[in-house]
Design a protein around this motif. Structure first.
Motif, mmCIF file in Angstrom:
data_model
loop_
_atom_site.group_PDB
_atom_site.id
_atom_site.type_symbol
_atom_site.label_atom_id
_atom_site.label_comp_id
_atom_site.label_asym_id
_atom_site.label_seq_id
_atom_site.Cartn_x
_atom_site.Cartn_y
_atom_site.Cartn_z
ATOM 1 N N ARG A 1 -6.574 2.884 -0.416
ATOM 2 C CA ARG A 1 -5.617 2.075 0.333
ATOM 3 C C ARG A 1 -6.375 1.150 1.275
ATOM 4 N NH1 ARG A 1 -2.282 5.832 4.447
ATOM 5 N NH2 ARG A 1 -1.463 3.756 4.881
ATOM 6 N N PRO A 2 -5.817 -0.016 1.566
ATOM 7 C CA PRO A 2 -6.513 -0.960 2.438
ATOM 8 C C PRO A 2 -6.420 -0.566 3.895
ATOM 9 C CG PRO A 2 -4.377 -1.837 1.826
ATOM 10 C CD PRO A 2 -4.553 -0.548 1.055
ATOM 11 N N PRO B 1 0.804 -1.231 0.000
ATOM 12 C CA PRO B 1 0.000 0.000 0.000
ATOM 13 C C PRO B 1 0.833 1.276 0.000
ATOM 14 C CG PRO B 1 -0.088 -1.085 2.143
ATOM 15 C CD PRO B 1 0.567 -2.045 1.199
ATOM 16 N N SER B 2 2.021 1.219 0.563
ATOM 17 C CA SER B 2 2.842 2.436 0.632
ATOM 18 C C SER B 2 3.340 2.873 -0.736
ATOM 19 C CB SER B 2 4.039 2.207 1.558
ATOM 20 O OG SER B 2 4.888 1.204 1.041
ATOM 21 N N GLU C 1 -8.608 1.427 10.609
ATOM 22 C CA GLU C 1 -7.168 1.566 10.794
ATOM 23 C C GLU C 1 -6.476 1.268 9.468
ATOM 24 O OE1 GLU C 1 -5.318 2.499 13.318
ATOM 25 O OE2 GLU C 1 -6.972 2.776 14.732
ATOM 26 N N PRO C 2 -5.722 2.221 8.917
ATOM 27 C CA PRO C 2 -5.012 1.947 7.666
ATOM 28 C C PRO C 2 -3.992 0.834 7.869
ATOM 29 C CG PRO C 2 -4.250 4.000 8.635
ATOM 30 C CD PRO C 2 -5.434 3.578 9.440
ATOM 31 N N PHE C 3 -3.859 -0.011 6.847
ATOM 32 C CA PHE C 3 -2.909 -1.106 6.937
ATOM 33 C C PHE C 3 -1.559 -0.643 6.408
ATOM 34 C CE2 PHE C 3 -0.676 -4.651 4.890
ATOM 35 C CZ PHE C 3 -0.560 -5.535 5.960
ATOM 36 N N SER C 4 -0.505 -1.010 7.113
ATOM 37 C CA SER C 4 0.849 -0.721 6.639
ATOM 38 C C SER C 4 1.659 -2.013 6.699
ATOM 39 C CB SER C 4 1.514 0.368 7.481
ATOM 40 O OG SER C 4 1.556 -0.020 8.849
ATOM 41 N N GLU C 5 2.312 -2.337 5.588
ATOM 42 C CA GLU C 5 3.078 -3.576 5.535
ATOM 43 C C GLU C 5 4.244 -3.537 6.516
ATOM 44 O OE1 GLU C 5 4.357 -1.321 1.740
ATOM 45 O OE2 GLU C 5 2.819 -1.203 3.284
ATOM 46 N N GLY C 6 4.580 -4.685 7.023
ATOM 47 C CA GLY C 6 5.696 -4.770 7.977
ATOM 48 C C GLY C 6 5.241 -4.487 9.375
#
Length: 215
Positions: free
Chosen positions: A186-187, A179-180, A210-215
């Motif tokens: 955005r998911p 997503p970044s 809540e926005p998802f952020s990888e890692g």
């Protein structure tokens, strides 16, 4: 091998490739759901049997493209839950009865009020996604002749949106996995269980999202 046999062979190869691409993209999506959104995963209906796909094809009278068959073999729609519209663009995957009902209704509208100059619904247009599991006033359809995905609504919009079902699902998978690196939708997670694209316009959902952020 004569020319006819060659055409048949090439057609079978293209169909197999299309089905494989859709399946691969979908399984990337489902892997993300398994890891991050169990509530959304639970909203998915089981995959369709070959006989069920054949019955739908006979009912609407349109050859269902290999990619769409492949998607439906994975999951044939969603249950009617508040968070079931999880596909990119906030669409819900339609079940078979909904697909047939919308198709038949729109074709009836076209026969009654449409024409070649004013197209309401062509025979090759197969509805795939809708606003919610039960609200079918808008959605996405697949043109079985061109392979393109179009938006439809009750006001007559029939805008092309994606070059193919594969393109649509691959873009969704890319947005989930990175997503970044993406702009636009955005998911995110609703109550840490359901995938919702955002930020949501609804104030209640936005507060719980809540926005998802990888890692």
């Amino acid at each position: 091998m004569d020319e006819q046999e060659l055409r048949v062979l090439l057609g079978a190869q293209r169909a197999a490739a299309e089905a494989r691409q859709v399946t691969d993209a979908w399984r990337r999506i489902e892997a993300w759901l398994e890891a991050h959104a169990p509530g959304t995963l639970a909203a998915l209906r089981p995959g369709a049997l070959v006989t069920e796909v054949a019955a739908l094809q006979e009912r609407i009278g349109v050859r269902i493209p290999p990619g769409l068959k492949a998607l439906w073999r994975e999951h044939a729609g969603v249950h009617d839950l508040p968070w079931a519209a999880f596909l990119l663009g906030d669409w819900a995957l339609m079940d078979f009865e909904s697909v047939a009902e919308v198709y038949e209704r729109m074709r009836d509208f076209h026969r009654r009020d449409g024409s070649e100059e004013c197209v309401i619904w062509r025979a090759a247009w197969i509805p795939v996604c809708s606003f919610t599991a039960r609200d079918h006033t808008s959605g996405l359809f697949l043109d079985a002749e061109t392979g393109r995905m179009h938006h439809w609504d009750r006001y007559g919009d029939r805008t092309p949106r994606y070059e193919s079902l594969t393109t649509y699902l691959e873009e969704m998978a890319d947005r989930l996995e990175a997503p970044s690196l993406m702009t636009g939708e955005r998911p995110g997670l609703l109550d840490l269980r359901a995938l919702v694209w955002g930020p949501p316009s609804d104030a209640g959902r936005a507060a719980a999202w809540e926005p998802f952020s990888e890692g």
